[in-house]
Design a protein around this motif. Structure first.
Motif, PDB file in Angstrom:
ATOM      1  N   UNK A  61       0.828  -1.204   0.000  1.00  0.00           N
ATOM      2  CA  UNK A  61       0.000   0.000   0.000  1.00  0.00           C
ATOM      3  C   UNK A  61       0.864   1.257   0.000  1.00  0.00           C
ATOM      4  N   UNK A  62       1.977   1.223   0.758  1.00  0.00           N
ATOM      5  CA  UNK A  62       2.889   2.369   0.780  1.00  0.00           C
ATOM      6  C   UNK A  62       3.508   2.601  -0.599  1.00  0.00           C
ATOM      7  N   UNK A  63       3.951   1.514  -1.222  1.00  0.00           N
ATOM      8  CA  UNK A  63       4.558   1.645  -2.549  1.00  0.00           C
ATOM      9  C   UNK A  63       3.560   2.202  -3.557  1.00  0.00           C
ATOM     10  N   UNK A  64       2.326   1.723  -3.467  1.00  0.00           N
ATOM     11  CA  UNK A  64       1.296   2.209  -4.384  1.00  0.00           C
ATOM     12  C   UNK A  64       1.014   3.687  -4.143  1.00  0.00           C
ATOM     13  N   UNK A  65       0.917   4.076  -2.861  1.00  0.00           N
ATOM     14  CA  UNK A  65       0.650   5.478  -2.535  1.00  0.00           C
ATOM     15  C   UNK A  65       1.807   6.375  -2.963  1.00  0.00           C
ATOM     16  N   UNK A  66       3.037   5.845  -2.871  1.00  0.00           N
ATOM     17  CA  UNK A  66       4.217   6.644  -3.208  1.00  0.00           C
ATOM     18  C   UNK A  66       4.333   6.909  -4.704  1.00  0.00           C
ATOM     19  N   UNK A  67       3.622   6.145  -5.506  1.00  0.00           N
ATOM     20  CA  UNK A  67       3.669   6.356  -6.955  1.00  0.00           C
ATOM     21  C   UNK A  67       2.866   7.580  -7.381  1.00  0.00           C
ATOM     22  N   UNK A  68       1.970   8.023  -6.515  1.00  0.00           N
ATOM     23  CA  UNK A  68       1.143   9.191  -6.826  1.00  0.00           C
ATOM     24  C   UNK A  68       1.706  10.420  -6.119  1.00  0.00           C
ATOM     25  N   UNK A  69       1.326  11.616  -6.561  1.00  0.00           N
ATOM     26  CA  UNK A  69       1.739  12.827  -5.841  1.00  0.00           C
ATOM     27  C   UNK A  69       1.230  12.802  -4.402  1.00  0.00           C
ATOM     28  N   UNK A  70       2.039  13.293  -3.480  1.00  0.00           N
ATOM     29  CA  UNK A  70       1.675  13.323  -2.066  1.00  0.00           C
ATOM     30  C   UNK A  70       1.127  14.702  -1.736  1.00  0.00           C
ATOM     31  N   UNK A  71      -0.063  14.718  -1.186  1.00  0.00           N
ATOM     32  CA  UNK A  71      -0.703  15.983  -0.848  1.00  0.00           C
ATOM     33  C   UNK A  71       0.157  16.778   0.131  1.00  0.00           C
ATOM     34  N   UNK A  72       0.429  18.028  -0.203  1.00  0.00           N
ATOM     35  CA  UNK A  72       1.177  18.908   0.687  1.00  0.00           C
ATOM     36  C   UNK A  72       2.662  18.990   0.411  1.00  0.00           C
ATOM     37  N   UNK A  73       3.185  18.124  -0.441  1.00  0.00           N
ATOM     38  CA  UNK A  73       4.619  18.157  -0.738  1.00  0.00           C
ATOM     39  C   UNK A  73       4.937  19.353  -1.633  1.00  0.00           C
ATOM     40  N   UNK A  74       5.919  20.138  -1.209  1.00  0.00           N
ATOM     41  CA  UNK A  74       6.400  21.261  -2.012  1.00  0.00           C
ATOM     42  C   UNK A  74       7.687  20.856  -2.716  1.00  0.00           C
ATOM     43  N   UNK A  75       7.843  21.301  -3.940  1.00  0.00           N
ATOM     44  CA  UNK A  75       9.027  20.980  -4.728  1.00  0.00           C
ATOM     45  C   UNK A  75       9.836  22.246  -4.987  1.00  0.00           C
ATOM     46  N   UNK A  76      11.157  22.103  -4.888  1.00  0.00           N
ATOM     47  CA  UNK A  76      12.067  23.233  -5.086  1.00  0.00           C
ATOM     48  C   UNK A  76      13.168  22.779  -6.041  1.00  0.00           C
ATOM     49  N   UNK A  77      13.033  23.162  -7.283  1.00  0.00           N
ATOM     50  CA  UNK A  77      13.949  22.682  -8.319  1.00  0.00           C
ATOM     51  C   UNK A  77      15.241  23.492  -8.344  1.00  0.00           C
ATOM     52  N   UNK A  78      16.190  22.969  -9.118  1.00  0.00           N
ATOM     53  CA  UNK A  78      17.438  23.683  -9.428  1.00  0.00           C
ATOM     54  C   UNK A  78      18.244  24.042  -8.184  1.00  0.00           C
ATOM     55  N   UNK A  79      18.482  23.054  -7.337  1.00  0.00           N
ATOM     56  CA  UNK A  79      19.316  23.262  -6.156  1.00  0.00           C
ATOM     57  C   UNK A  79      20.794  23.149  -6.540  1.00  0.00           C
ATOM     58  N   UNK A  80      21.595  24.101  -6.092  1.00  0.00           N
ATOM     59  CA  UNK A  80      23.033  24.027  -6.361  1.00  0.00           C
ATOM     60  C   UNK A  80      23.674  22.964  -5.480  1.00  0.00           C
TER      61      UNK A  80
END
Length: 213
Positions: A61-80
């Motif tokens: 169930x965890x693996x299946x849930x992890x395949x979808x976007x997680x509600x509330x997760x913020x993404x910050x691209x282009x980290x040096x």
């Protein structure tokens, strides 16, 4: 003479009867013990199988849930990713990437705050950094500690002035939680511990700096 022989024979017969009764009792006791041990083994095997089945179900169930976007997760691209000396001014609290110290923080449980420049390097290696408010209730801290103790790529430490009581950070991503028991915590760990976002997959989270509990 005949009477003595008869008495001797009678005593021998009684002794034989007693010994036979004792042997029968011992066999019965042995049978009962063997049956009890067998039943206990069956019970333990059954309980173990049930636990493994349930654990496999939870993991699936965890693996299946992890395949979808997680509600509330913020993404910050282009980290040096430069190695630097001294303090770094990070845009996020806690940081989720960027320039960092050349030495990573050893993963594990810490009772005191860790240096963020070292922790960022750990995330570059695939670690998830769990930070929590120092005033977090003991039962919630215990839950976080259990999670960290069961994974060699989790870094757990207190941190003041957090935006929420519990914050999970990996390279380029972050999830703020109000409680350690939030089910999204397990999904986040499943997805991001040594996940696809890791800039340096295969790098260690030991052999650096710090002595976890």
């Amino acid at each position: 003479m005949a009477n003595r022989k008869a008495e001797l024979a009678e005593r021998q017969a009684r002794l034989a009867a007693i010994q036979a009764a004792q042997r029968k009792s011992e066999r019965k006791r042995t049978t009962i013990i063997a049956a009890a041990v067998g039943a206990l083994i069956v019970l333990l095997v059954g309980a173990t199988i049930y636990f493994l089945v349930q654990q496999n179900r939870v993991n699936a169930e965890l693996r299946e849930a992890a395949e979808a976007p997680i509600d509330g997760v913020e993404e910050f691209a282009d980290q040096t990713q430069n190695h630097v000396e001294g303090d770094v001014e990070y845009a996020q609290n806690p940081p989720v990437g960027g320039d960092h110290n050349a030495v990573w923080q050893n993963c594990g449980v810490y009772a005191e705050p860790v240096t963020e420049e070292n922790a960022v390097h750990s995330m570059e290696h695939g670690a998830v950094w769990i930070t929590y408010d120092p005033e977090l209730p003991a039962d919630q801290l215990e839950e976080l500690t259990t999670r960290a103790a069961n994974n060699n790529f989790i870094l757990l430490s207190p941190r003041a002035d957090l935006p929420s009581p519990v914050v999970l950070s990996a390279w380029g991503v972050q999830l703020q939680l109000q409680e350690a028991s939030d089910p999204r915590a397990g999904v986040f760990l499943e997805k991001y511990v040594r996940g696809e976002q890791t800039p340096e997959p295969g790098a260690p989270c030991s052999g650096g700096t710090g002595t976890p509990e």
